[in-house]
Design a protein around this motif. Sequence first.
Motif, PDB file in Angstrom:
ATOM      1  N   ASN A  41       6.936   1.312  15.061  1.00 28.51           N
ATOM      2  CA  ASN A  41       5.881   2.136  15.664  1.00 28.51           C
ATOM      3  C   ASN A  41       4.931   2.729  14.637  1.00 28.51           C
ATOM      4  N   ARG A  42       4.774   2.041  13.530  1.00 27.11           N
ATOM      5  CA  ARG A  42       3.824   2.494  12.517  1.00 27.11           C
ATOM      6  C   ARG A  42       3.000   1.317  12.027  1.00 27.11           C
ATOM      7  N   GLY A  43       1.883   1.630  11.418  1.00 28.42           N
ATOM      8  CA  GLY A  43       1.019   0.581  10.890  1.00 28.42           C
ATOM      9  C   GLY A  43       1.592  -0.028   9.630  1.00 28.42           C
ATOM     10  N   LEU A  44       0.815  -0.936   9.044  1.00 28.17           N
ATOM     11  CA  LEU A  44       1.248  -1.584   7.810  1.00 28.17           C
ATOM     12  C   LEU A  44       0.978  -0.694   6.604  1.00 28.17           C
ATOM     13  N   GLN A  45       1.962  -0.641   5.736  1.00 27.29           N
ATOM     14  CA  GLN A  45       1.791   0.098   4.493  1.00 27.29           C
ATOM     15  C   GLN A  45       1.748  -0.881   3.327  1.00 27.29           C
ATOM     16  N   PHE A  46       0.782  -0.681   2.453  1.00 29.02           N
ATOM     17  CA  PHE A  46       0.617  -1.515   1.266  1.00 29.02           C
ATOM     18  C   PHE A  46       1.738  -1.213   0.272  1.00 29.02           C
ATOM     19  N   LEU A  47       2.417  -2.263  -0.224  1.00 29.34           N
ATOM     20  CA  LEU A  47       3.490  -2.077  -1.192  1.00 29.34           C
ATOM     21  C   LEU A  47       3.051  -2.423  -2.614  1.00 29.34           C
ATOM     22  N   LEU A  48       2.487  -3.607  -2.765  1.00 26.73           N
ATOM     23  CA  LEU A  48       2.087  -4.041  -4.101  1.00 26.73           C
ATOM     24  C   LEU A  48       1.200  -5.273  -3.999  1.00 26.73           C
ATOM     25  N   LYS A  49       0.567  -5.597  -5.138  1.00 26.63           N
ATOM     26  CA  LYS A  49      -0.311  -6.751  -5.187  1.00 26.63           C
ATOM     27  C   LYS A  49      -0.199  -7.450  -6.526  1.00 26.63           C
ATOM     28  N   TYR A  50      -0.520  -8.749  -6.527  1.00 31.59           N
ATOM     29  CA  TYR A  50      -0.719  -9.507  -7.750  1.00 31.59           C
ATOM     30  C   TYR A  50      -2.135 -10.059  -7.722  1.00 31.59           C
ATOM     31  N   ILE A  51      -2.879  -9.718  -8.766  1.00 36.17           N
ATOM     32  CA  ILE A  51      -4.238 -10.234  -8.897  1.00 36.17           C
ATOM     33  C   ILE A  51      -4.312 -11.133 -10.130  1.00 36.17           C
ATOM     34  N   THR A  52      -3.878 -10.582 -11.256  1.00 33.72           N
ATOM     35  CA  THR A  52      -3.855 -11.323 -12.505  1.00 33.72           C
ATOM     36  C   THR A  52      -2.957 -10.549 -13.464  1.00 33.72           C
ATOM     37  N   GLY A  53      -2.636 -11.156 -14.626  1.00 38.62           N
ATOM     38  CA  GLY A  53      -1.866 -10.434 -15.619  1.00 38.62           C
ATOM     39  C   GLY A  53      -0.378 -10.714 -15.526  1.00 38.62           C
ATOM     40  N   ASP A  54       0.419  -9.680 -15.766  1.00 36.42           N
ATOM     41  CA  ASP A  54       1.872  -9.836 -15.790  1.00 36.42           C
ATOM     42  C   ASP A  54       2.388 -10.410 -14.487  1.00 36.42           C
ATOM     43  N   ASN A  55       3.328 -11.327 -14.615  1.00 34.68           N
ATOM     44  CA  ASN A  55       3.870 -11.960 -13.417  1.00 34.68           C
ATOM     45  C   ASN A  55       4.760 -11.022 -12.621  1.00 34.68           C
ATOM     46  N   LEU A  56       5.304 -10.011 -13.254  1.00 33.42           N
ATOM     47  CA  LEU A  56       6.146  -9.042 -12.555  1.00 33.42           C
ATOM     48  C   LEU A  56       5.290  -7.801 -12.253  1.00 33.42           C
ATOM     49  N   VAL A  57       5.121  -7.542 -10.981  1.00 34.77           N
ATOM     50  CA  VAL A  57       4.317  -6.387 -10.585  1.00 34.77           C
ATOM     51  C   VAL A  57       5.210  -5.363  -9.907  1.00 34.77           C
ATOM     52  N   LYS A  58       4.930  -4.109 -10.170  1.00 37.17           N
ATOM     53  CA  LYS A  58       5.712  -3.027  -9.583  1.00 37.17           C
ATOM     54  C   LYS A  58       4.878  -2.321  -8.536  1.00 37.17           C
TER      55      LYS A  58
END
Lengths: 114, 115
Positions: A41-58
């Motif tokens: 019953n809630r909308g979507l919350q953004f967790l993380l993204k990968y655009i460029t750079g380090d392959n491991l994103v937090k």
Amino acid sequence: AQSVAQPEDQVNVAEGNPLTVKCTYSVSGNPYLFWYVQYPNRGLQFLLKYITGDNLVKGSYGFEAEFNKSQTSFHLKKPSALVSDSALYFCAVRGYGGYNKLIFGAGTRLAVHP
Amino acid sequence: SAVISQKPSRDICQRGTSLTIQCQVDSQVTMMFWYRQQPGQSLTLIATANQGSEATYESGFVIDKFPISRPNLTFSTLTVSNMSPEDSSIYLCSVITSGRPYEQYFGPGTRLTVT
């Protein structure tokens, strides 16, 4: 055409154990990759993204994701799961440049058991 | 991130009627979108709401069924016209802000049930 696959409808994990939610993608050029979480019953919350750079994103809430270009994957991970992490998780991809259309995977339901 | 509000949060409507959903953002955004999430399904893009001009619709969605307005940089409406039970879904407004061009944020959604 862009596409995203989340091969697991549901992932079950015990509290305190590590979790992985899988995602593979198909897109022309370099991808922009995202993870979102949806609680009931809630909308979507953004967790993380990968655009460029380090392959491991937090990202938020202790989540991280690893971009693997050769395997075209972007799996979501967390070292120690919490019961409160139980929710619906969506992987999404946006193609490089041009029209900013975000394409979603089918979603994976994560169930963390006490 | 942008704060997005939607009205109504939910509604139950009769077959054949129309419902207009409002989306308000607390800051100016570069792009606004409308998505549909059918029960137990993923999100599907309906259209991109363009300021001052006709929306850009995705395949399978038409203006007569889902008219969209965007009179300014912070507000948009989606109308679901001549509703049928198949239109029962969650409708979500989504934005991209100028400050974070790679991130897309979603409103809380409008849960529509058509009887």
